[in-house]
Design a protein around this motif. Structure first.
Motif, short mmCIF file in Angstrom:
data_model
loop_
_atom_site.label_atom_id
_atom_site.label_comp_id
_atom_site.label_asym_id
_atom_site.label_seq_id
_atom_site.Cartn_x
_atom_site.Cartn_y
_atom_site.Cartn_z
N ILE A 1 39.52 -3.97 64.04
CA ILE A 1 40.84 -3.34 63.93
C ILE A 1 41.82 -4.45 63.57
O ILE A 1 41.80 -5.52 64.18
N SER A 2 42.68 -4.21 62.58
CA SER A 2 43.48 -5.29 62.01
C SER A 2 44.33 -6.05 63.03
O SER A 2 44.52 -7.25 62.89
N SER A 3 44.85 -5.38 64.07
CA SER A 3 45.73 -6.07 65.01
C SER A 3 45.07 -6.38 66.34
O SER A 3 45.72 -6.91 67.24
N VAL A 4 43.77 -6.08 66.47
CA VAL A 4 43.08 -6.28 67.74
C VAL A 4 41.92 -7.25 67.52
O VAL A 4 41.05 -6.99 66.69
N PRO A 5 41.90 -8.39 68.21
CA PRO A 5 40.80 -9.33 67.99
C PRO A 5 39.47 -8.77 68.48
O PRO A 5 39.42 -7.98 69.42
N GLY A 6 38.41 -9.18 67.82
CA GLY A 6 37.07 -8.77 68.24
C GLY A 6 36.45 -7.78 67.28
O GLY A 6 37.02 -7.41 66.26
N ALA A 7 35.24 -7.35 67.62
CA ALA A 7 34.51 -6.37 66.83
C ALA A 7 34.07 -5.24 67.77
O ALA A 7 33.80 -5.47 68.96
N TRP A 8 34.00 -4.03 67.22
CA TRP A 8 33.74 -2.84 68.04
C TRP A 8 32.64 -2.01 67.40
O TRP A 8 32.62 -1.81 66.19
N ARG A 9 31.75 -1.52 68.24
CA ARG A 9 30.61 -0.74 67.75
C ARG A 9 31.01 0.73 67.61
O ARG A 9 31.66 1.30 68.48
N ILE A 10 30.63 1.32 66.47
CA ILE A 10 30.88 2.75 66.26
C ILE A 10 29.85 3.54 67.08
O ILE A 10 28.65 3.50 66.81
N ARG A 11 30.35 4.25 68.08
CA ARG A 11 29.47 5.05 68.94
C ARG A 11 29.12 6.37 68.28
O ARG A 11 27.99 6.84 68.35
N SER A 12 30.12 6.99 67.60
CA SER A 12 29.86 8.26 66.92
C SER A 12 30.94 8.50 65.87
O SER A 12 32.01 7.88 65.90
N LEU A 13 30.65 9.41 64.94
CA LEU A 13 31.57 9.78 63.87
C LEU A 13 31.73 11.30 63.86
O LEU A 13 30.79 12.03 64.19
N ASN A 14 32.93 11.75 63.48
CA ASN A 14 33.18 13.19 63.47
C ASN A 14 33.98 13.53 62.22
O ASN A 14 34.96 12.86 61.89
N ASN A 15 33.55 14.57 61.53
CA ASN A 15 34.23 15.04 60.33
C ASN A 15 34.50 16.53 60.47
O ASN A 15 33.55 17.32 60.53
N HIS A 16 35.78 16.90 60.60
CA HIS A 16 36.18 18.31 60.76
C HIS A 16 35.43 18.96 61.93
O HIS A 16 34.80 20.01 61.80
N HIS A 17 35.50 18.30 63.09
CA HIS A 17 34.95 18.81 64.35
C HIS A 17 33.42 18.88 64.35
O HIS A 17 32.84 19.53 65.23
N ALA A 18 32.78 18.23 63.41
CA ALA A 18 31.31 18.22 63.38
C ALA A 18 30.82 16.77 63.39
O ALA A 18 31.34 15.94 62.64
N PRO A 19 29.84 16.44 64.24
CA PRO A 19 29.32 15.07 64.26
C PRO A 19 28.55 14.75 62.98
O PRO A 19 27.86 15.61 62.43
N VAL A 20 28.70 13.53 62.50
CA VAL A 20 27.94 13.05 61.34
C VAL A 20 27.43 11.66 61.67
O VAL A 20 28.03 10.92 62.44
N ARG A 21 26.31 11.28 61.08
CA ARG A 21 25.73 9.96 61.33
C ARG A 21 26.28 8.92 60.36
O ARG A 21 26.31 7.73 60.68
N GLU A 22 26.74 9.37 59.20
CA GLU A 22 27.25 8.46 58.19
C GLU A 22 28.28 9.21 57.36
O GLU A 22 28.20 10.44 57.21
N ILE A 23 29.26 8.48 56.82
CA ILE A 23 30.29 9.14 56.03
C ILE A 23 30.78 8.19 54.94
O ILE A 23 30.78 6.97 55.12
N GLY A 24 31.19 8.77 53.80
CA GLY A 24 31.64 7.99 52.66
C GLY A 24 33.12 8.15 52.40
O GLY A 24 33.83 8.87 53.12
N PRO A 25 33.64 7.51 51.36
CA PRO A 25 35.07 7.52 51.08
C PRO A 25 35.57 8.90 50.67
O PRO A 25 34.84 9.71 50.14
N GLY A 26 36.86 9.12 50.95
CA GLY A 26 37.49 10.39 50.59
C GLY A 26 37.50 11.39 51.71
O GLY A 26 38.13 12.44 51.59
N HIS A 27 36.83 11.11 52.82
CA HIS A 27 36.74 12.05 53.94
C HIS A 27 37.72 11.70 55.04
O HIS A 27 37.97 10.53 55.32
N ARG A 28 38.23 12.74 55.73
CA ARG A 28 38.86 12.55 57.03
C ARG A 28 37.77 12.28 58.04
O ARG A 28 36.71 12.91 58.01
N VAL A 29 38.02 11.33 58.95
CA VAL A 29 36.96 10.98 59.90
C VAL A 29 37.58 10.54 61.22
O VAL A 29 38.64 9.91 61.26
#
Length: 636
Positions: A218-246
């Motif tokens: 995150i640009s203003s927060v030092p460190g690195a963070w693991r992505i636990r899960s992703l969600n696109n329009h109230h549905a879980p997804v394992r991977e997502i590409g550009p152009g999507h709300r997430v």
């Protein structure tokens, strides 16, 4: 060209109370307003979200933006990333001030496709509709985006809604494949915490891909963070590409640490800067009273911040300037931005970020402008830039970060250009090798050797500043070139290493010939003994001079000889360390896990005051032990 489906982002734009949210509700069945105050006031205040089910089985993201003139910041945050924009105009009121400003913003942000929509048609007369259509057509004549036919609708009665839906679906069947190799870049417009889940940040993924298990920053927060899960329009997804709300669920991150305007990027994201060159476009008809260092509001992604604009250059077909921000921000190549006045707060123009770390403060040089003009036309630009500037040497890593391009592209251009060479004598090198003008490489080495040979044998130390003036190189270029020379295995490098040794601030001449007189040896023993005893809290160099106030010239000579002999290490103009203390300083960040620390945190960890912690951190950054980003220092 290959095309894929399902990655479009649709958004609204237009004057307040022209029916944007109601139109989204009619199209999707979802009301985008989510704040109680918005429902009470019947006014969009923050960004609203919905989605539209495409007949081909995928979802189109829809972002609804506020129309009030005081909420343009939120509008720009939502409009960044729009590929298809519904420009909404009330049939009764026709084009209003925010209709025009939103249209300018969409055009400056480079929206791909614009669909004009005339709303509240059942409440308007045929004459009002005809007048509005005429005014809309006149405005859209100068828009660069692809403009679709105008739709006349009424969201409450449903008039024209089905036709508008079909038009949107048709436009979304074609989508150019995204650049999957790009680094992830997601402007954050919301951050919140969910019980049992943790912190979630949301936004539109502008570039790259995200997947479960990835580590991001995150640009203003030092460190690195693991992505636990992703969600696109109230549905879980394992991977997502550009152009999507997430929505991105990040493990271990506190929601309070993140704010709108931050950016989620890949770990160790390279493209950050506070000063950068830009190409500017002014809104037609804008009367801008230009002055050097003009203060304006800078909008990019979800960020609004004050900036200063320097060195405006008008070349007729292009307007160039340099922007200064109060803090570093993350950017992606050719990122679009908006400039607004501070009083009154109106959109003045916008443009795109061209490069980071400019050659000159507060102006775009002719060499930079020529190179950018060539890049715009898709022509080779590297040789033009190097030939037109005053730099003879670059590391491709620094050059690639500065121009926001891949190192492979720089090396390709260098290998194809008769004016450039990659590595020594034009040899094919790996990424990170030097790029310099072919005619200068050997000439620089010859001049260096001649200059060293002319130095008297009793002159043991040659400062880089003096050497840079002699060779006509800036200090960063001189450092990079010398380091590369010392790494080579050839006769020229062997002769150079035999006669010289590189130190932090200069070159030690004839390192095997350091000799002390009896008086110098006495003073040297006292200085070395004192620095050894003081460890990481040494006396200032001026205190060492005061200790031998009657012998200032001898002390200066002794300090130079001690550096040449490797018995002390100069870490700043004010401080020198015993080699044991310097080795302890170098190893401390890794041994103590000092990653992403501020100067105060670094000092507390080592028991040092700011008098020591700040120059020591600068030394570790110069030695590539740490890397500074903003006020934080990270392990390399």
């Amino acid at each position: 060209m290959r095309w894929s489906e399902g990655v479009r982002l649709i958004g609204t734009a237009g004057h307040i109370d022209h029916g944007k949210s109601t139109l989204v509700h009619a199209l999707t069945g979802i009301h985008p307003s989510h704040l109680p105050e918005e429902h009470a006031r019947e006014m969009t205040i923050d960004l609203g979200y919905a989605y539209l089910e495409h007949p081909n089985g995928y979802k189109l993201g829809v972002v609804d933006v506020p129309g009030h003139e005081r909420l343009v910041r939120n509008m720009v945050a939502g409009a960044t990333g729009f590929e298809l924009a519904l420009w909404v105009v009330d049939a009764r009121e026709s084009v209003m001030p925010q209709s025009r400003e939103h249209l300018h913003i969409l055009d400056l942000l480079g929206v791909r496709c614009l669909v004009p929509v005339l709303t509240k048609a059942d409440l308007a007369s045929e004459e009002q509709i005809a007048t509005a259509c005429e005014e809309i057509g006149a405005l859209l004549h100068s828009v660069r985006a692809r403009v679709e036919p105008l739709h006349v609708v009424d969201s409450l009665s449903g008039r024209g809604i089905a036709e508008l839906q079909r038009s949107i679906f048709a436009l979304c069947r074609e989508r150019e494949d995204p650049d999957d190799d790009a680094l992830p870049y997601l402007p954050i417009d919301r951050a919140f915490s969910l019980r049992g889940i943790g912190t979630v940040v949301t936004g539109t993924l502008m570039r790259g891909r995200l997947a479960e298990g990835d580590h991001v920053s995150i640009s203003s927060v030092p460190g690195a963070w693991r992505i636990r899960s992703l969600n696109n329009h109230h549905a879980p997804v394992r991977e997502i590409g550009p152009g999507h709300r997430v929505g991105v669920n990040l493990a271990g991150l506190e929601a309070d640490a993140v704010r709108r305007g931050d950016t989620l990027v890949s770990r160790n994201y390279p493209y950050t800067g506070r000063f950068f060159n830009v190409r500017v476009e002014l809104v037609h008809g804008t009367t801008l009273e230009w002055k050097h260092g003009l203060r304006m509001l800078f909008h990019a992604g979800a960020t609004e911040t004050e900036c200063r604009v320097w060195g405006l250059v008008d070349e007729g077909d292009a307007l160039w300037a340099q922007v200064e921000l109060p803090r570093e921000m993350a950017f992606f190549p050719r990122q679009r931005f908006i400039l607004r006045g501070t009083n009154p707060r109106v959109t003045v123009g916008g443009g795109e970020v061209l490069d980071l770390s400019p050659d000159r403060p507060r102006r775009v040089t002719p060499a930079e402008r020529s190179a950018h003009a060539l890049r715009e036309r898709g022509e080779p630009w590297l040789a033009t830039y190097l030939a037109g500037g005053d730099r003879g040497v670059y590391r491709t890593t620094a050059l690639a970060r500065r121009w926001m391009v891949r190192e492979s592209e720089l090396i390709r251009q260098a290998l194809e250009s008769p004016e450039l060479a990659v590595g020594p004598e034009g040899a094919r090198e790996e990424a990170g090798s030097l790029v310099w003008r072919r005619a200068e490489g050997q000439a620089l080495l010859t001049r260096l050797r001649d200059y060293v040979a002319r130095q008297p044998r009793n002159e043991k130390f040659l400062p880089f500043a003096k050497l840079g003036r002699e060779l006509g190189l800036r200090l960063p270029d001189l450092h990079a070139w010398l380091q590369r020379l010392y790494e080579q295995e050839n006769d020229a490098a062997a002769l150079l290493r035999a006669d010289t040794r590189l130190e932090r601030t200069g070159m030690v001449l004839y390192p095997g010939e350091v000799a002390f007189s009896a008086e110098e040896r006495r003073i040297a023993r006292r200085i070395v003994g004192r620095l050894k005893a003081e460890g990481l809290q040494p006396a200032r160099i001026q205190d060492l001079h005061r200790q031998h106030a009657s012998e200032p010239e001898i002390v200066e000579r002794v300090l130079a000889k001690l550096r040449a002999a490797g018995q002390i290490v100069l870490v700043s103009p004010d401080f020198a360390l015993h080699p044991i203390a310097e080795a302890h300083l170098r190893s401390a960040p890794a041994l103590q896990g000092l990653d992403g620390v501020s100067a105060a945190e670094f000092g507390r960890a080592l028991g040092l005051s700011r008098k020591y912690s700040i120059p020591f951190l600068e030394y570790l950054n110069e030695k590539d032990v740490l890397r500074r980003s903003g006020d934080r220092h990270y392990l390399r």
